[in-house]
Design an enzyme around this catalytic site. Structure first.
Site, PDB file in Angstrom:
ATOM      1  N   LEU A  66       0.829  -1.210   0.000  1.00  0.00           N
ATOM      2  CA  LEU A  66       0.000   0.000   0.000  1.00  0.00           C
ATOM      3  C   LEU A  66       0.861   1.256   0.000  1.00  0.00           C
ATOM      4  CD1 LEU A  66      -2.393  -1.513   2.665  1.00  0.00           C
ATOM      5  CD2 LEU A  66      -3.017  -0.994   0.291  1.00  0.00           C
ATOM      6  N   LYS A  82      15.659   0.128   4.736  1.00  0.00           N
ATOM      7  CA  LYS A  82      15.150   0.683   3.473  1.00  0.00           C
ATOM      8  C   LYS A  82      15.265   2.218   3.464  1.00  0.00           C
ATOM      9  CE  LYS A  82      12.139   1.192  -0.066  1.00  0.00           C
ATOM     10  NZ  LYS A  82      12.655   1.130  -1.406  1.00  0.00           N
ATOM     11  N   LYS A 130       8.919  11.330  -0.694  1.00  0.00           N
ATOM     12  CA  LYS A 130       8.294  10.517   0.360  1.00  0.00           C
ATOM     13  C   LYS A 130       9.381   9.803   1.165  1.00  0.00           C
ATOM     14  CE  LYS A 130       5.990   6.141   1.057  1.00  0.00           C
ATOM     15  NZ  LYS A 130       5.487   4.913   0.497  1.00  0.00           N
TER      16      LYS A 130
END
Ligand code: NAD
Length: 296
Positions: A65, A170, A245
């Site tokens: 998502l 990450k 982001k």
């Protein structure tokens, strides 16, 4: 072969779900977008009427998502955590903030389920080719159980540590890539403006201490490398808005770690300005246009 509920069938999730089907698993899928569900159904997935239905009576639930709020809303508000079987393993491969990832581990743990945060790198191409890298956070037994499922979608499956630590790894990687994109861009503008040919600059930097994946795969000027998005009008690739982001997640992580991150902050501001100028859908390497708008 396993029964898998897959929730979130966008640019990445659709390919990942199809690779699970190709590997012989049975999939029950859900997305808010009906067309996205139908696309994966053509490859043999069953469609579900809700996230909760996709997650019931399966061995694994995979979520892919956009942001942490979506993961929280699907797992907690839509009742996925309440709907799953006691032996179901929840795997979230979305790139989200560390705090939400930890909260999801806690919520799953309280309900008695194993949870793994397992964000990916490798982009849409890697999702399609099943060559993604998975960075996993959670208990060893959750990692061991997830591994064969992740291997159907990726090539490099890494256990980074406990809850949330896949997201931490990450985020650290993405922050370096964002900072490097800006640094490489500055170098090309300075070098060319002072008269050094871009091919020469590339040749020197790619064989010297400035070499990096960002330079070789996403050279910000057209010409020196064959596959750079710069050769193609900065078509992504990895879009600038996704880079922002990632840099915002890094800023949140730096606050959690009470660590100074001046370069991460500068890179985030640079991408914020670049996107405000209408460049959010261009590749990350287009950040060079913030420094020299007419460069090609
Ligand atoms: P996307 O926007 O293409 O797909 C997200 C999908 O989730 C959409 O189909 C959307 O309809 C669905 N969705 C949103 N809310 C939902 C809900 N409540 N219930 C069900 N479905 C819902 O995004 P993407 O590019 O596939 O990326 C997914 C994740 O992977 C993101 O966290 C992204 O940062 C990360 N990621 C993306 C890339 C990339 O190159 N695109 C690379 C690595 C990681």
């Amino acid at each position: 072969m396993a029964d898998i509920g897959f929730i979130g069938l966008g640019n990445m999730g659709a390919h990942m779900a199809r690779n699970l089907i190709k590997a012989g698993h049975s999939l029950k899928v859900f997305d808010l977008n009906e067309d996205a569900m139908q696309y994966v159904a053509q490859s043999g997935a069953k469609t579900a009427a809700s996230a909760r239905e996709a997650a019931s009576a399966v061995d694994f639930v995979v979520t892919m998502l956009p942001v942490g709020a979506n993961v929280r809303s699907v797992l907690v508000d839509d009742g996925v955590i309440d709907a799953v079987r006691a032996d179901t393993l929840l795997i979230d491969s979305s790139t989200i903030d560390v705090e939400t990832a930890r909260a999801m581990h806690e919520a799953a743990g309280e309900a008695g389920y194993l949870f793994l945060d397992a964000p990916v790198s490798g982009g849409v191409g890697g999702a399609e080719a099943a060559t993604l890298t998975f960075m996993c956070g959670g208990e060893q037994k959750a990692f061991a159980k997830a591994r064969p499922i992740l291997e159907a979608m990726g090539r490099n499956i890494v256990h980074c540590g406990g809850p949330g630590q896949g997201q931490v790894a990450k985020i650290c990687n993405n922050m370096v890539a964002g900072i490097t994109a800006l640094a490489v861009s500055e170098a090309f503008v300075i070098g060319e403006t002072l008269g050094v040919d871009r091919h020469t600059l590339y040749n020197v930097m790619s064989t010297s201490s400035a070499n990096s994946f960002v330079l070789s795969a996403m050279c910000p000027v057209a010409g020196p490398t064959e596959k750079a998005p710069a050769n193609n009008g900065y078509k992504p690739g990895f879009a600038a808005k996704l880079r922002l982001k990632a840099l915002k997640l890094a800023e949140q992580a730096a606050i959690m770690a009470t660590a100074a991150s001046p370069l991460g902050g500068v890179a985030a501001s640079a991408f914020e300005m670049h996107i405000a100028h209408g460049n959010g859908d261009l590749d990350t390497s287009s950040i060079i246009k913030l420094i020299k708008p007419d460069i090609k």
